[in-house]
Design an enzyme around this catalytic site. Structure first.
Site, PDB file in Angstrom:
ATOM      1  N   LYS A  79       0.886  -1.262  -0.043  1.00  0.00           N
ATOM      2  CA  LYS A  79       0.165   0.126   0.060  1.00  0.00           C
ATOM      3  C   LYS A  79       1.044   1.328   0.059  1.00  0.00           C
ATOM      4  O   LYS A  79       2.106   1.253   0.762  1.00  0.00           O
ATOM      5  CB  LYS A  79      -0.871  -0.357   1.289  1.00  0.00           C
ATOM      6  N   SER A 154      -9.839   1.574   2.696  1.00  0.00           N
ATOM      7  CA  SER A 154      -8.931   2.266   2.044  1.00  0.00           C
ATOM      8  C   SER A 154      -8.043   1.573   1.144  1.00  0.00           C
ATOM      9  O   SER A 154      -7.302   1.964   0.150  1.00  0.00           O
ATOM     10  CB  SER A 154      -8.070   3.361   2.845  1.00  0.00           C
ATOM     11  N   SER A 178      -9.714  -0.888   7.070  1.00  0.00           N
ATOM     12  CA  SER A 178      -9.189  -0.726   5.641  1.00  0.00           C
ATOM     13  C   SER A 178      -8.628  -1.947   5.157  1.00  0.00           C
ATOM     14  O   SER A 178      -8.400  -2.035   3.758  1.00  0.00           O
ATOM     15  CB  SER A 178      -8.525   0.237   5.703  1.00  0.00           C
TER      16      SER A 178
HETATM   17  N1  GLN Z   1     -13.190   3.668   6.416  1.00  0.00           N
HETATM   18  C1  GLN Z   1     -12.515   4.052   7.883  1.00  0.00           C
HETATM   19  C2  GLN Z   1     -12.207   5.480   7.666  1.00  0.00           C
HETATM   20  O1  GLN Z   1     -12.371   6.388   6.820  1.00  0.00           O
HETATM   21  C3  GLN Z   1     -11.260   3.224   8.037  1.00  0.00           C
HETATM   22  C4  GLN Z   1     -10.141   3.720   7.377  1.00  0.00           C
HETATM   23  C5  GLN Z   1      -8.926   2.890   7.412  1.00  0.00           C
HETATM   24  O2  GLN Z   1      -8.948   1.801   7.871  1.00  0.00           O
HETATM   25  N2  GLN Z   1      -7.887   3.566   7.132  1.00  0.00           N
HETATM   26  O3  GLN Z   1     -11.881   6.182   8.826  1.00  0.00           O
END
Ligand code: GLN
Length: 483
Positions: A79, A154, A178
């Site tokens: 990532k 994400s 994510s």
């Molecule tokens: N979807 C969640 C957020 O937007 C988690 C994001 C993540 O785990 N990096 O906060």
């Protein structure tokens, strides 16, 4: 058979049996990437030259009969919020469009020391904030199962790179789901280990007390292999403690579904009242039946404080985000405007205004507000207390149960152009956030694809530092789906 269709452990076996070389495997993957990624957009940066060089070195080591790690020669995507030395790390943001990491994250160092082959850096929501990769400056990553849909987020680039055979294992990060949610959308396995298992050194912080690197792959075995490699205490990350539980070696040749016998699963009762997509609901019901048929116990369990989960998460996470994003000042790092500015104040304003996207700005503003002197007591401190309450209630659950069970996401992968309100978007993280709130290990396991070709993920969340028990049950469930 195409080499890129093999699981990582099958590649490892093939390399040892000399069925193919690491150079061939690597070449095969880059060909695949060139063929399909123009439609999917999983990768932000490719590392073809370095990967090919390393592949040749690995072949040499195999030739010399060196004892190599299980990930030696395995094609890996990382990532793009994790540092790989001398490679661009954008975090999916214009802010870091041209930033090149001067060092390796600890987990990357471990992958390299174990001869893993990093193919490149994959897309994400900007600074990992989001659940669709739609907030990335580099455009959305499409879902390989249906190109009109999002890959989730994400770590959408990570999940899509696995689902489209553009890597055998991927590293993501998980702050509120994510690693697991995009796995649910793309039909991959996504595992977030216990908080503190994997060092965050070299991983761009979103919310430090929630962030944890995790692994995405096409089966549980591959996920375990990689978690085993990247786990470990690191003196450069004071919150890392390592996790010997991840070093446990499973015997994959046994009747793994036996692992489910007597395991106690709790479904939070408030989750049972949630509105779920009908496909998610029916797959979840199927999963419950499969667990029970294999000797597991599944019962509802009431946790009152979960009704505050989303609000508490967003207050705490945005607070941490606003302080983490402050380091992007366009002086030490980050995009600097070409426009005229009269003083440093204005330089910050214009540069940060240009460098960050809407979602990041929104979170910085909310975070700064709730941390400000007048409001910290009412919001931030109160949310800290509620986090304590949630931890206490969840610990109580784990006195009588082994695993919390729910779908990973309440919905199927969304259409790329679907419009959702912010509240709906934030609400959809309900099932994944508890693990981050309490630091528990959690895994998303794909149900077999339905008629629509889309995936539904089933999530198991275990006790802190009992990753082995969680993974053992996950292996059991995965095997029982294959029967
Ligand atoms: N979807 C969640 C957020 O937007 C988690 C994001 C993540 O785990 N990096 O906060």
């Amino acid at each position: 058979m195409n080499l890129f269709e093999l699981k990582a452990w099958e590649i490892a076996n093939g390399l040892r049996n000399k069925d193919f070389s690491c150079e061939e495997i690597t070449k095969n993957y880059f060909e695949k990437i060139k063929e399909v990624d123009k439609d999917i957009n999983a990768y932000i940066s490719l590392m073809e030259e370095e990967a090919t060089k390393r592949a040749k070195e690995v072949d040499e080591k195999f030739k010399n009969r060196e004892e190599l790690s299980e990930i030696a020669g395995i094609p890996i995507s990382v990532k793009d919020n994790i540092s790989v030395k001398n490679v661009r790390m954008t975090c999916g943001s214009r802010m870091l469009e041209n930033y090149v990491s001067p060092y390796d994250a600890t987990l990357v160092k471990k992958i390299k020391e174990n001869d893993g082959i990093i193919l490149g850096k994959v897309n994400l929501d900007e600074f990992a904030m989001g659940q669709s990769t739609r907030t990335s400056y580099f455009g959305v990553t499409k879902n390989p199962l249906d190109l009109t849909r999002v890959s989730g987020g994400s770590s959408g680039g990570s999940a899509a790179s696995i689902a489209s055979n553009q890597a055998a294992i991927s590293i993501g990060t998980d702050t509120g789901g994510s690693v697991r949610q995009p796995s649910s959308f793309c039909g991959t396995v996504g595992f977030k280990p216990t908080y503190g298992s994997v060092s965050r050194y070299g991983v761009a912080s979103m919310a430090n007390t929630f962030d944890q690197p995790g692994v995405i792959a096409s089966d549980v075995r591959d996920v375990i292999t990689m978690a085993n490699i990247i786990e470990g205490r690191d003196k450069r990350d004071a919150t890392s403690v390592g996790n010997p539980d991840l070093k446990y070696e499973f015997n994959y040749d046994t009747d793994l579904e036996e692992n489910l016998k007597g395991v106690k699963f709790a479904i939070p009762s408030s989750f049972l009242e949630m509105d779920l997509d009908k496909e998610v609901k029916s797959e979840f019901d199927k999963a419950i039946n499969i667990l029970k048929a294999n000797g597991a116990i599944v019962e509802p369990y009431k946790i009152d404080s979960l009704k505050y989960l989303i609000e508490t998460y967003n207050i705490l996470v945005n607070g941490e985000i606003s302080s983490n994003m402050a380091r992007f000042d366009s002086v030490r790092y980050g995009h600097r405007t070409d426009k005229e500015f009269k003083d440093i104040e204005e330089m910050y304003k214009i540069s940060r205004g240009e460098g960050f996207g809407d979602e990041v700005k929104r979170r910085i503003m909310i975070g700064t507000h709730i941390l400000s002197l007048d409001f910290a007591k009412d919001y931030y401190e109160k949310a800290q207390k509620v986090r304590g309450l949630i931890i206490k209630e969840m610990d109580e659950l784990y006195k009588s149960f082994d695993i919390m069970l729910c779908p990973t996401a309440p919905c199927l992968s969304l259409k790329i152009d679907s419009e959702m309100s912010l509240t709906e978007i934030y609400q959809s993280d309900l099932f994944t956030i508890p693990a981050n709130m309490i630091g528990s290990p959690s895994i998303s396991l794909p149900m077999p694809l339905g008629e629509n070709g889309l995936s539904v993920g089933i999530e198991f969340t275990g006790k802190r530092f009992k990753d082995k028990d969680l993974l053992s049950a996950a292996l059991g469930f995965e095997r029982s789906l294959q029967k």
